[in-house]
Design a protein around this motif. Structure first.
Motif, mmCIF file in Angstrom:
data_model
loop_
_atom_site.group_PDB
_atom_site.id
_atom_site.type_symbol
_atom_site.label_atom_id
_atom_site.label_comp_id
_atom_site.label_asym_id
_atom_site.label_seq_id
_atom_site.Cartn_x
_atom_site.Cartn_y
_atom_site.Cartn_z
ATOM 1 N N VAL A 1 -3.618 -11.020 -0.952
ATOM 2 C CA VAL A 1 -2.919 -9.821 -0.321
ATOM 3 C C VAL A 1 -1.605 -9.560 -0.852
ATOM 4 O O VAL A 1 -0.907 -10.739 -0.539
ATOM 5 N N ARG A 2 -1.348 -8.371 -1.212
ATOM 6 C CA ARG A 2 0.060 -8.204 -1.724
ATOM 7 C C ARG A 2 0.681 -7.063 -0.970
ATOM 8 O O ARG A 2 -0.114 -6.050 -0.429
ATOM 9 N N ASP A 3 1.908 -6.961 -1.023
ATOM 10 C CA ASP A 3 2.559 -5.738 -0.456
ATOM 11 C C ASP A 3 2.858 -4.705 -1.619
ATOM 12 O O ASP A 3 2.409 -4.910 -2.823
ATOM 13 N N GLY A 4 3.340 -3.643 -1.108
ATOM 14 C CA GLY A 4 3.610 -2.232 -2.257
ATOM 15 C C GLY A 4 4.157 -2.763 -3.693
ATOM 16 O O GLY A 4 3.994 -2.148 -4.579
ATOM 17 N N GLU A 5 5.162 -3.817 -3.492
ATOM 18 C CA GLU A 5 5.853 -4.335 -4.603
ATOM 19 C C GLU A 5 5.171 -5.393 -5.546
ATOM 20 O O GLU A 5 5.725 -5.961 -6.428
ATOM 21 N N GLY A 6 3.890 -5.786 -5.066
ATOM 22 C CA GLY A 6 3.252 -6.773 -5.748
ATOM 23 C C GLY A 6 3.433 -8.394 -5.129
ATOM 24 O O GLY A 6 3.031 -9.237 -5.815
ATOM 25 N N GLN A 7 4.364 -8.353 -4.217
ATOM 26 C CA GLN A 7 4.848 -9.669 -3.798
ATOM 27 C C GLN A 7 3.628 -10.332 -2.937
ATOM 28 O O GLN A 7 2.903 -9.765 -2.179
ATOM 29 N N LEU A 8 3.251 -11.434 -2.953
ATOM 30 C CA LEU A 8 2.042 -12.065 -2.440
ATOM 31 C C LEU A 8 2.312 -12.461 -0.951
ATOM 32 O O LEU A 8 3.506 -13.268 -0.689
ATOM 33 N N LEU A 9 1.531 -11.912 -0.002
ATOM 34 C CA LEU A 9 1.592 -12.097 1.255
ATOM 35 C C LEU A 9 0.820 -13.216 1.916
ATOM 36 O O LEU A 9 1.001 -13.676 3.209
ATOM 37 N N GLY A 10 -0.363 -13.288 1.313
ATOM 38 C CA GLY A 10 -1.458 -14.397 1.799
ATOM 39 C C GLY A 10 -2.553 -14.062 1.253
ATOM 40 O O GLY A 10 -2.826 -13.478 0.020
ATOM 41 N N ALA A 11 -3.630 -14.542 1.753
ATOM 42 C CA ALA A 11 -4.965 -14.329 1.335
ATOM 43 C C ALA A 11 -6.033 -14.087 2.433
ATOM 44 O O ALA A 11 -5.845 -14.781 3.405
ATOM 45 N N VAL A 12 -7.393 -13.496 2.381
ATOM 46 C CA VAL A 12 -7.988 -13.241 3.217
ATOM 47 C C VAL A 12 -9.649 -13.863 2.808
ATOM 48 O O VAL A 12 -9.843 -13.810 1.352
ATOM 49 N N GLY A 13 -10.346 -14.434 3.449
ATOM 50 C CA GLY A 13 -11.473 -15.171 2.971
ATOM 51 C C GLY A 13 -12.647 -14.813 4.025
ATOM 52 O O GLY A 13 -12.614 -14.638 5.202
#
Lengths: 143, 143, 143, 143
Positions: free
Chosen positions: B103-115
């Motif tokens: 999961v990234r924000d609009g600028e490509g920064q990693l916020l986490g992940a979904v499984g």
């Protein structure tokens, strides 16, 4: 009949709202079915990364022993040795302090358990009770 | 900046709704912060008790390796030995099949992940993407 | 005589510098003494959280078996069963792909091992060799 | 924003220099990001092979609970049962004695934590504080 996802999500939402309204530290709420598996979990921003495991453990140990929180605490106090063994057997997933609450329906049937970690133990417990009651279910702490 | 609880709860809700609308088997959705800790989890009624661990593992391994799902699968295919070691090191918390999504924000920064776990892997993945997009965030599968 | 902290810190610094100069993905470097314990570790910004365990494992398994990387890979290929057992025994801390390198002094005495994870395996290995040579020591890969 | 490798390496270097200047026993210093993963580690010659795990644990437990060292010690003293459970849940990666220090930036944002093991606990802690301040960051011990 195990707790439903709808009920569990209501508990998470209402318990976290209770904590926010009372000014508690950020909380983590875990809702488990009678077999000890997670149904829903929510961790407020700023709640530490051990909190999901700790919240889960508070509920898991009660279900595994078939005891409410005060009964488990009495057993731990009467026999520290068995508590140490339980913690070892369970890989830590047994916690005797308040914050784990059994969930029953109106006829007393066990639906699951809620565990909360983040603030003082009695505050954690109060948030769990608030969440369970918001879902129209019955909280059993043993207190 | 890690994913917030609000974003994570939106993802859980929307991913499960996608599964229901598509007639998928009951799903479990886990949302993790960039450090690999749970932020939110929801397990639909009838989704098996191993699903929370499996859904969590799908997200956890990607974050731990800093790779999307297809990159991890390519590595596993090229070198089964390293995949075996990774699974051992991680206590099983690495899964190379689809269903884990960064999961990234609009600028490509990693916020986490979904499984997600519960239906065929590509359906699990589609539900994760639907959930992430419903939260206004960017899904990275590598597909 | 085990590797010193000064030597280990030189290896970490020079290996990471090699990776940066070559445009590698962010790397994690672990330096272990002959007993398998960490002496120094550095993880570049953006290198995933499983990388410290994986870098450590690359060095740990070689020291534990008394084999260089190519000898371990040959053993793993000849006998997949023993590799699976090794990984299980070691809790995953055995990896047969390149990126683990034995460290010797000028007389061939074993001082420890270096493990690197982050880019393609042969690039990881090249960075380890560069680090070891920058410390005036001898790298043994078996290649 | 997690602590950078540059900041972490400065902390390791300055903390070890503090120990050497003060005549402390050989130290091991671990620097972790807010998610609990190692960023840098240094073990002085003669520091035992359990020290890396112990130094890491001192930092890991604080980050996982979102508490400084004195707050965790107070909780452990008030409720030995929860401390026993925490240690079990964490596989031992929780330590309540001084030597683990939270790291914040000038605005109070949490960047990670430092753990040191090797000498008396208060000396370990003093070395951690010296290292953190040498990096221009803020040390939180709770003392």
């Amino acid at each position: 009949m195990p707790i439903t996802l709808d009920q569990a999500q209501t508990i998470v939402r209402a318990a976290l709202q209770h904590g926010t309204e009372q000014g508690f530290q950020p909380l983590t709420v875990a809702v488990l079915d009678p077999g000890g598996a997670l149904v829903a979990l929510g961790r407020q921003d700023g709640s530490g990364y051990l909190r999901p495991d700790l919240a889960t453990a508070k509920a898991w140990g009660l279900l595994g022993m078939g005891m409410n929180s005060r009964a488990l605490a009495a057993r731990a106090e009467a026999s520290p040795d068995i508590y140490t063994s339980l913690v070892g057997l369970a890989g830590g997933k047994v916690v005797s302090v308040p914050g784990g609450v059994l969930v029953r329906d109106g006829e007393g049937q066990l639906l699951g358990a809620v565990g909360i970690s983040g603030d003082a133990s009695l505050n954690d417990e109060a948030a769990a009770v608030a969440g369970i009651e918001a879902a129209g279910l019955v909280a059993e702490t043993g207190a």
